[in-house]
Design an enzyme around this catalytic site. Structure first.
Site, PDB file in Angstrom:
ATOM      1  N   SER A 135     -66.243 -16.139  50.450  1.00  0.00           N
ATOM      2  CA  SER A 135     -65.062 -15.653  48.874  1.00  0.00           C
ATOM      3  C   SER A 135     -66.429 -15.592  47.970  1.00  0.00           C
ATOM      4  O   SER A 135     -67.035 -14.967  48.242  1.00  0.00           O
ATOM      5  CB  SER A 135     -64.613 -16.901  48.575  1.00  0.00           C
ATOM      6  OG  SER A 135     -64.523 -17.665  47.246  1.00  0.00           O
ATOM      7  N   GLU A 137     -66.750 -16.434  45.485  1.00  0.00           N
ATOM      8  CA  GLU A 137     -67.169 -17.416  44.764  1.00  0.00           C
ATOM      9  C   GLU A 137     -68.108 -17.753  45.295  1.00  0.00           C
ATOM     10  O   GLU A 137     -69.326 -19.004  44.800  1.00  0.00           O
ATOM     11  CB  GLU A 137     -66.327 -18.737  44.830  1.00  0.00           C
ATOM     12  CG  GLU A 137     -65.212 -19.038  43.740  1.00  0.00           C
ATOM     13  CD  GLU A 137     -64.567 -18.998  42.578  1.00  0.00           C
ATOM     14  OE1 GLU A 137     -65.598 -20.021  42.555  1.00  0.00           O
ATOM     15  OE2 GLU A 137     -64.017 -18.913  41.694  1.00  0.00           O
ATOM     16  N   TYR A 159     -67.808 -25.478  46.808  1.00  0.00           N
ATOM     17  CA  TYR A 159     -66.778 -24.722  47.647  1.00  0.00           C
ATOM     18  C   TYR A 159     -67.749 -23.706  48.214  1.00  0.00           C
ATOM     19  O   TYR A 159     -67.590 -22.930  48.609  1.00  0.00           O
ATOM     20  CB  TYR A 159     -65.940 -24.601  46.713  1.00  0.00           C
ATOM     21  CG  TYR A 159     -64.864 -23.006  47.153  1.00  0.00           C
ATOM     22  CD1 TYR A 159     -63.651 -23.642  48.580  1.00  0.00           C
ATOM     23  CD2 TYR A 159     -65.124 -21.809  47.155  1.00  0.00           C
ATOM     24  CE1 TYR A 159     -63.410 -22.641  49.404  1.00  0.00           C
ATOM     25  CE2 TYR A 159     -63.654 -21.021  47.508  1.00  0.00           C
ATOM     26  CZ  TYR A 159     -62.958 -21.266  48.551  1.00  0.00           C
ATOM     27  OH  TYR A 159     -62.755 -20.270  49.977  1.00  0.00           O
TER      28      TYR A 159
END
Length: 347
Positions: A135, A137, A159
């Site tokens: 990801s 992120e 996360y």
């Protein structure tokens, strides 16, 4: 002979689009789903109807990504050529409320899966290719713009931190054991199948409901956060392409453009003939404890080595999602009105 693929997270947005793609390519597709009191298979109902009958090419297996024994059983039963690991607790804001569970599901489960895969390949001698859904992120507090495969990670959420763990586990198993394992570092990718708690779908869902008089206001957090938004249906093709390469590798999958939440609001509300400033209010409860202000991916490597480019533009994506949610809200209004009518008749 048809190739066999196993998808964890098959009932999610990406899993449903990937299953469609692989079925269209003639694969036998197996999906891992959790056993629970309710079956969340809405996104793949159309595939189950057309491909899920006896002797068909779509099979669902009850299992748990956290349970090594169930993973081993499913790998033995399915004997896949390719594994796509899309299972996750994928909501960044929720990860602050559930950090331990998020790290277990998003990070440690990948180690369990890779170790189960390694052991399976050791005694079956079968060559299995593995895709890990990484990801954007992971970049978090970005060190450079745009972000590439060599940009250092600086996660800003449980996360993101868990995804970094899973990323490096995938690299480690590739380098240590020769497994064909690749990371797709996917930037934000959306669709009408996106969960309603994610900001883009929260916006388009509100557009439909406001347009049909079912909702008055939309409450959001940081409107100035910028993201690189693409279409999930385009991005699953990149996943498949990674596992068709002779050599495994890691790739940024992105559009190379960025827009703010405010710009998404303008585009989505504007498509329905509405001014978002009349309906949207900022609520501090929706801010993250640590914000990620700007994500912008450079997909040059994927363009060059995979031959992949996104086809759906930002505007097309927003319009597609609004159209779907306008139709959904219209059906919702029809059902509500019918219910009111029945209530009046009964009275």
């Amino acid at each position: 002979m048809s190739r066999v693929a196993l998808i964890t997270g098959i009932t999610g947005q990406d899993g449903s689009y990937l299953a469609e793609l692989l079925l269209d390519k003639g694969y036998h597709v197996h999906g891992l789903i959790r056993r629970s009191s309710s079956f969340n298979t809405a996104r793949i109902e159309h595939l189950m109807e057309s491909h899920g009958r006896e002797n068909s090419r779509l099979t669902l297996h009850h299992g748990d990504i956290l349970d090594t024994n169930s993973l081993r059983r499913i790998l033995d039963d399915v004997a896949p050529n390719e594994i796509y690991n899309l299972a996750a607790q994928s909501h960044v804001r929720v990860s602050f409320d559930m950090p331990v569970e998020t790290v277990d599901i998003v990070g440690l489960s990948v180690v369990r899966l890779l170790e189960t895969l390694r052991q399976s390949m050791k005694y079956t001698r079968q060559d299995i290719r593995f895709y890990q859904a990484s990801s954007s992120e992971m970049y978090g507090k970005v060190i450079e713009v745009p972000q590439t495969e060599t940009t250092p990670f600086y996660p800003r959420s449980p996360y993101g931190a868990a995804k970094v763990c899973a990323y490096w586990a995938t690299v480690n198993y590739r380098e240590s054991y020769g497994i064909h394992a690749s990371n797709g570092i996917l930037f934000n990718h959306e669709s009408p199948r996106r969960g309603e708690t994610f900001v883009t779908r929260k916006i388009t869902r509100a557009v439909g409901r406001i347009k049909h008089g079912l909702q008055d206001k939309l409450y959001l957090g940081n409107l100035d956060a910028k993201r690189d938004w693409g279409f999930a249906g385009d991005y699953v093709e990149a996943m498949w392409l990674m596992l068709q390469q002779d050599t495994p590798d890691d790739y940024v999958i992105a559009t190379g453009t960025t827009q703010s939440v405010r710009e998404f609001l303008e585009t989505a509300f504007g498509y329905a003939g509405l001014d978002y400033t009349d309906f949207v209010e900022v609520d501090p409860r929706y801010y993250r404890p640590t914000e990620v202000d700007l994500l912008l991916g450079d997909p040059s490597k994927a363009n060059l080595q995979l031959g992949w480019t996104p086809r759906v533009s930002f505007e097309q994506l927003a319009h597609m999602m609004v159209e779907a949610d306008l139709e959904l809200a219209e059906r919702e209004k029809t059902l509500r009105d019918a219910g009111h009518k029945q209530t009046r008749i009964a009275a």
